[in-house]
Enzyme design. Sequence first.
Site, PDB file in Angstrom:
ATOM      1  N   ARG A 148       0.867  -1.192   0.000  1.00  0.00           N
ATOM      2  CA  ARG A 148       0.000   0.000   0.000  1.00  0.00           C
ATOM      3  C   ARG A 148       0.901   1.238   0.000  1.00  0.00           C
ATOM      4  NH1 ARG A 148       0.747  -2.884   5.097  1.00  0.00           N
ATOM      5  NH2 ARG A 148       0.457  -1.494   6.865  1.00  0.00           N
TER       6      ARG A 148
ATOM      7  N   CYS B 133      11.073  -1.624  25.170  1.00  0.00           N
ATOM      8  CA  CYS B 133      10.904  -0.190  25.427  1.00  0.00           C
ATOM      9  C   CYS B 133      11.003   0.152  26.922  1.00  0.00           C
ATOM     10  CB  CYS B 133       9.571   0.290  24.873  1.00  0.00           C
ATOM     11  SG  CYS B 133       8.212  -0.855  25.077  1.00  0.00           S
TER      12      CYS B 133
ATOM     13  N   SER C 142       0.563   2.665  23.243  1.00  0.00           N
ATOM     14  CA  SER C 142       1.244   2.473  21.951  1.00  0.00           C
ATOM     15  C   SER C 142       2.325   1.404  22.053  1.00  0.00           C
ATOM     16  CB  SER C 142       1.850   3.785  21.447  1.00  0.00           C
ATOM     17  OG  SER C 142       2.769   4.281  22.401  1.00  0.00           O
TER      18      SER C 142
ATOM     19  N   HIS D 292       6.424   5.918  28.294  1.00  0.00           N
ATOM     20  CA  HIS D 292       6.385   5.025  29.453  1.00  0.00           C
ATOM     21  C   HIS D 292       6.967   5.743  30.669  1.00  0.00           C
ATOM     22  CE1 HIS D 292       5.141   1.919  26.896  1.00  0.00           C
ATOM     23  NE2 HIS D 292       6.173   1.104  26.915  1.00  0.00           N
TER      24      HIS D 292
HETATM   25  N1  LIG Z   1       5.322  -0.293  20.282  1.00  0.00           N
HETATM   26  C1  LIG Z   1       6.387  -0.151  21.050  1.00  0.00           C
HETATM   27  O1  LIG Z   1       6.460   0.742  21.943  1.00  0.00           O
HETATM   28  C2  LIG Z   1       7.570  -1.068  20.903  1.00  0.00           C
HETATM   29  C3  LIG Z   1       8.721  -0.752  21.599  1.00  0.00           C
HETATM   30  C4  LIG Z   1       9.826  -1.598  21.501  1.00  0.00           C
HETATM   31  C5  LIG Z   1       9.757  -2.690  20.687  1.00  0.00           C
HETATM   32  N2  LIG Z   1       8.625  -2.982  19.999  1.00  0.00           N
HETATM   33  C6  LIG Z   1       8.626  -4.142  19.120  1.00  0.00           C
HETATM   34  O2  LIG Z   1       8.736  -3.654  17.783  1.00  0.00           O
HETATM   35  C7  LIG Z   1       8.029  -4.497  16.890  1.00  0.00           C
HETATM   36  C8  LIG Z   1       6.985  -3.687  16.140  1.00  0.00           C
HETATM   37  O3  LIG Z   1       6.056  -3.170  17.062  1.00  0.00           O
HETATM   38  P1  LIG Z   1       4.814  -2.252  16.608  1.00  0.00           P
HETATM   39  O4  LIG Z   1       4.252  -1.753  17.881  1.00  0.00           O
HETATM   40  O5  LIG Z   1       5.220  -1.292  15.557  1.00  0.00           O
HETATM   41  O6  LIG Z   1       3.833  -3.378  15.950  1.00  0.00           O
HETATM   42  P2  LIG Z   1       2.565  -3.166  15.016  1.00  0.00           P
HETATM   43  O7  LIG Z   1       2.041  -1.788  15.161  1.00  0.00           O
HETATM   44  O8  LIG Z   1       1.683  -4.310  15.281  1.00  0.00           O
HETATM   45  O9  LIG Z   1       3.147  -3.303  13.504  1.00  0.00           O
HETATM   46  C9  LIG Z   1       3.725  -4.474  13.027  1.00  0.00           C
HETATM   47  C10 LIG Z   1       4.154  -4.270  11.561  1.00  0.00           C
HETATM   48  O10 LIG Z   1       4.942  -5.411  11.187  1.00  0.00           O
HETATM   49  C11 LIG Z   1       4.529  -5.900   9.927  1.00  0.00           C
HETATM   50  N3  LIG Z   1       4.758  -7.346   9.897  1.00  0.00           N
HETATM   51  C12 LIG Z   1       4.334  -8.273  10.797  1.00  0.00           C
HETATM   52  N4  LIG Z   1       4.738  -9.521  10.433  1.00  0.00           N
HETATM   53  C13 LIG Z   1       5.451  -9.361   9.310  1.00  0.00           C
HETATM   54  C14 LIG Z   1       6.123 -10.266   8.433  1.00  0.00           C
HETATM   55  N5  LIG Z   1       6.157 -11.590   8.657  1.00  0.00           N
HETATM   56  N6  LIG Z   1       6.757  -9.755   7.357  1.00  0.00           N
HETATM   57  C15 LIG Z   1       6.748  -8.428   7.118  1.00  0.00           C
HETATM   58  N7  LIG Z   1       6.127  -7.513   7.896  1.00  0.00           N
HETATM   59  C16 LIG Z   1       5.478  -7.985   8.965  1.00  0.00           C
HETATM   60  C17 LIG Z   1       3.056  -5.545   9.830  1.00  0.00           C
HETATM   61  O11 LIG Z   1       2.719  -5.505   8.448  1.00  0.00           O
HETATM   62  P3  LIG Z   1       1.254  -5.141   7.904  1.00  0.00           P
HETATM   63  O12 LIG Z   1       1.041  -3.709   8.311  1.00  0.00           O
HETATM   64  O13 LIG Z   1       1.327  -5.297   6.426  1.00  0.00           O
HETATM   65  O14 LIG Z   1       0.323  -6.084   8.584  1.00  0.00           O
HETATM   66  C18 LIG Z   1       3.010  -4.188  10.555  1.00  0.00           C
HETATM   67  O15 LIG Z   1       3.271  -3.135   9.632  1.00  0.00           O
HETATM   68  C19 LIG Z   1       7.442  -5.622  17.772  1.00  0.00           C
HETATM   69  O16 LIG Z   1       8.332  -6.707  17.755  1.00  0.00           O
HETATM   70  C20 LIG Z   1       7.369  -4.990  19.146  1.00  0.00           C
HETATM   71  O17 LIG Z   1       7.408  -5.941  20.185  1.00  0.00           O
HETATM   72  C21 LIG Z   1       7.524  -2.189  20.077  1.00  0.00           C
END
Ligand SMILES: NC(=O)c1ccc[n+]([C@@H]2O[C@H](COP(=O)([O-])OP(=O)(O)OC[C@H]3O[C@@H](n4cnc5c(N)ncnc54)[C@H](OP(=O)(O)O)[C@@H]3O)[C@@H](O)[C@H]2O)c1
Length: 353
Positions: A40, A128, A158, A242
């Site tokens: 997209r 985080c 978030s 956080h």
């Molecule tokens: N949110 C936080 O504060 C935070 C902080 C530290 C670490 N993290 C870590 O960072 C990562 C991302 O977190 P987020 O909060 O951004 O998650 P999110 O909002 O759920 O987004 C996940 C993204 O990953 C893509 N994705 C998932 N599986 C995939 C695959 N097999 N191949 C390619 N793309 C894939 C999804 O694609 P589609 O959009 O096409 O479905 C989506 O764009 C996680 O591992 C999380 O634990 C998050």
Amino acid sequence: MKKFKVAVVGVGAVGVEMIRVLRQRRFPLDELRVLARSERVIEVDGEKYSVKQTTPESFDGVEVALFAGTEGEKGAAVTFGAEAIQRGAVVIDNGSDFRMDDDVPLVIPEINGDALQNHHGVVANPNCTTATLLMPLGPLHKAFRVKRVIVSTYQAVSGAGGKASEMLRQQAEMVAQGKKVTDFGGFPDRIAFNVLANNWKIEEEGYSNEEWKVMTEAHKILSDKSIQMIVTTVRVPTFVGHGESVYIETEKPISPEAARDVLSQSPGVRVVDEHSPYEGATCPMPIHAAGKDESFVGRIRRDLASKNGLLFWVVGDNLRKGAALNAVQIAEHLIQKNWLKAKTPLKKIAAAK
Ligand SMILES: NC(=O)c1ccc[n+]([C@@H]2O[C@H](COP(=O)([O-])OP(=O)(O)OC[C@H]3O[C@@H](n4cnc5c(N)ncnc54)[C@H](OP(=O)(O)O)[C@@H]3O)[C@@H](O)[C@H]2O)c1
């Protein structure tokens, strides 16, 4: 100046922030490939990006692969990490899949940047909550030798992914209109106008998986398993930033003044108090930390019963220092030290045990 071919995998809460941070910091980009599960066009800060579906070939020619996909067997890093490494990229992963792997450095550049030397093609970004805690804890440990840490967290929604913020918004509107919330989204109960100490899977000894992450990751980053870590993680209805209430016991005597001196000189940390207010406030708040790079520390006070005890409050943007910013800083550190290319790249990377 050399420019680099960079891939961002995942365009959820963290992936979008990564694109933003790369642009804001003027990362030397030769090419930016934006990848996810489905194709997209997305817009970040007024600029359009064409998102492509991730395949092994997406990493041809990529030098830095920033992973912000979901975790686990079907997650982006487990599926495509090894493919990216084989094609010569260094993988910087935001998920928890490889953090505790002995072959994978777990890095906050201000604290253990040297751990990046001799990496094997994959570097892990801490959780985080760990990153927010370690920004003040790292320098205090260096100066006073921390023996015991007791932390309670106030974690923004978030941190649970891009869709969680929308869920809070919807629930808040429903509650304000007097409606009963029955759809909790990914949360175990209503998050609007509520506090959830049960937001994570309970594991060994009654600690949640999030609590275990903070405890084990802190040991690895500080290279000190002797620190007693006691963590309670709690989800609160804030969008970004956080907060953590922290108590430390140190080997050397510690005073608020001495701790303040250390923290004031620590890169990436900003002390907020009556001597040094921030946007008119004398106490760090999530609304100030959101969108900022620093970890804001305040409410520094002594343990009334011990010369070796100290309390403080820290707030950091979970999407920036807690994820995207730290990942980009890792890439910058590798480039600056000339350590980008792995000398002995891993052929396989194991998923979390
Ligand atoms: N949110 C936080 O504060 C935070 C902080 C530290 C670490 N993290 C870590 O960072 C990562 C991302 O977190 P987020 O909060 O951004 O998650 P999110 O909002 O759920 O987004 C996940 C993204 O990953 C893509 N994705 C998932 N599986 C995939 C695959 N097999 N191949 C390619 N793309 C894939 C999804 O694609 P589609 O959009 O096409 O479905 C989506 O764009 C996680 O591992 C999380 O634990 C998050």
